[in-house]
Scaffold this motif. Structure first.
Motif, PDB file in Angstrom:
ATOM      1  N   GLY A  89      10.155 -41.858 101.912  1.00 28.96           N
ATOM      2  CA  GLY A  89      11.603 -41.900 102.067  1.00 28.96           C
ATOM      3  C   GLY A  89      12.129 -43.307 101.811  1.00 28.96           C
ATOM      4  N   GLU A  90      13.329 -43.535 102.296  1.00 29.24           N
ATOM      5  CA  GLU A  90      13.990 -44.814 101.999  1.00 29.24           C
ATOM      6  C   GLU A  90      13.683 -45.871 103.066  1.00 29.24           C
ATOM      7  N   GLY A  91      14.106 -45.611 104.267  1.00 33.50           N
ATOM      8  CA  GLY A  91      13.880 -46.558 105.349  1.00 33.50           C
ATOM      9  C   GLY A  91      14.295 -45.921 106.652  1.00 33.50           C
ATOM     10  N   PRO A  92      13.852 -46.491 107.781  1.00 36.70           N
ATOM     11  CA  PRO A  92      14.174 -45.897 109.079  1.00 36.70           C
ATOM     12  C   PRO A  92      15.671 -45.897 109.360  1.00 36.70           C
ATOM     13  N   GLU A 120      14.624 -43.414 114.140  1.00 38.57           N
ATOM     14  CA  GLU A 120      13.295 -43.875 113.738  1.00 38.57           C
ATOM     15  C   GLU A 120      13.049 -45.279 114.287  1.00 38.57           C
ATOM     16  N   PRO A 152       8.709 -42.297 111.451  1.00 40.25           N
ATOM     17  CA  PRO A 152       9.628 -41.923 110.371  1.00 40.25           C
ATOM     18  C   PRO A 152      10.136 -40.481 110.500  1.00 40.25           C
ATOM     19  N   PHE A 153      11.327 -40.259 110.027  1.00 29.96           N
ATOM     20  CA  PHE A 153      11.921 -38.922 109.930  1.00 29.96           C
ATOM     21  C   PHE A 153      11.852 -38.159 111.250  1.00 29.96           C
ATOM     22  N   THR A 182      17.839 -35.938 110.074  1.00 28.87           N
ATOM     23  CA  THR A 182      17.250 -35.853 108.728  1.00 28.87           C
ATOM     24  C   THR A 182      15.804 -35.391 108.830  1.00 28.87           C
ATOM     25  N   ASN A 188       8.039 -44.682 104.486  1.00 30.50           N
ATOM     26  CA  ASN A 188       9.277 -45.111 103.840  1.00 30.50           C
ATOM     27  C   ASN A 188       9.017 -46.319 102.952  1.00 30.50           C
ATOM     28  N   HIS A 242      16.888 -36.432  98.757  1.00 29.15           N
ATOM     29  CA  HIS A 242      16.661 -36.932 100.106  1.00 29.15           C
ATOM     30  C   HIS A 242      17.230 -35.914 101.099  1.00 29.15           C
TER      31      HIS A 242
HETATM   32  N1  URA Z   1      15.653 -41.455 106.199  1.00 26.76           N
HETATM   33  C1  URA Z   1      14.582 -42.013 105.591  1.00 26.76           C
HETATM   34  O1  URA Z   1      14.592 -42.262 104.398  1.00 26.76           O
HETATM   35  N2  URA Z   1      13.530 -42.252 106.320  1.00 26.76           N
HETATM   36  C2  URA Z   1      13.446 -41.989 107.616  1.00 26.76           C
HETATM   37  O2  URA Z   1      12.421 -42.267 108.202  1.00 26.76           O
HETATM   38  C3  URA Z   1      14.564 -41.392 108.221  1.00 26.76           C
HETATM   39  C4  URA Z   1      15.654 -41.141 107.503  1.00 26.76           C
END
Ligand code: URA
Length: 201
Positions: free
Chosen positions: A50-53, A57, A63-64, A68, A91, A166
């Motif tokens: 994914g992108e980032g916390p 998170e 993560p996730f 989401t 991420n 996403h």
């Molecule tokens: N969106 C993300 O890209 N990563 C996560 O861990 C949570 C939401």
């Protein structure tokens, strides 16, 4: 893709996680609550990047896990993919960008060492890139996800890489009609399930 098989400066995945937990290589360390390294099975054949916390998170260190994450869980369940057993989830950046903004390129670059370690030690056969930060980092292309989602791109070590929407984009687009983002995601997850079955034969 130059990332997989390009080695790791860390002696193990655990060493990379420990280093990340103390990382001060970019400004995101100033605002994070916790480093969010990864979760799931490091032996899994499937990796999701994914992108980032986000906020949840950052608070939980996993993560996730927020809204989401709940949608990602549903998507995985629909493909009969066990979140703990069948997949390793991480991420592009391991610390929350303030206000959930997209990670900047210098933050992505500073964090690449950890993603590289995850790719090197998990060595997934199938990689899903959730959103444009992951696509740009791994495939180094700027094409919109809607143009390239659902296609397999070759990676090193026989890995195959597929951009997907996403989950947060899917949260904002609720329709399940044929051709809608959610419907397209369902097609993509069915394809992933098929490829996992072939790998597990
Ligand atoms: N969106 C993300 O890209 N990563 C996560 O861990 C949570 C939401």
């Amino acid at each position: 893709m130059a990332l997989i098989g390009s080695g790791s400066k860390f002696a193990s995945l655990e060493a990379a996680a420990l280093a990340a937990a103390a990382c001060v290589d970019c400004g995101l360390c100033m605002t994070r609550t916790q480093v969010v390294f990864g979760r799931g099975n490091p032996q899994a054949k499937l990796m999701i990047i994914g992108e980032g916390p986000g906020q949840h998170e950052d608070e939980s260190g996993l993560p996730f896990v927020g809204q989401t994450g709940a949608l990602l869980d549903k998507i995985l369940q629909a493909g009969n993919i066990d979140r703990e057993k069948d997949v390793y989830i991480c991420n592009v950046v391991k610390c929350r960008p303030p206000g959930n903004r997209a990670p900047e390129s210098k933050e992505r670059e500073a964090c690449l060492q950890y993603l590289q370690a995850q790719l090197f030690y998990v060595r997934p056969k199938l990689i899903l890139l959730a959103g444009s930060a992951a696509v740009q980092t791994i495939l180094q292309v700027k094409d919109p996800i809607s143009h390239i989602r659902g296609k397999w791109f070759p990676g090193e070590n026989d890995a195959r890489v597929m951009p997907v929407f996403h989950p947060s984009y899917l949260l904002r687009n609720d329709s399940k009609e044929v051709g809608s983002p959610k419907w397209l995601m369902w097609q993509d997850i069915k394809e992933v399930r098929k490829q996992l079955d072939i790998l597990n034969r």
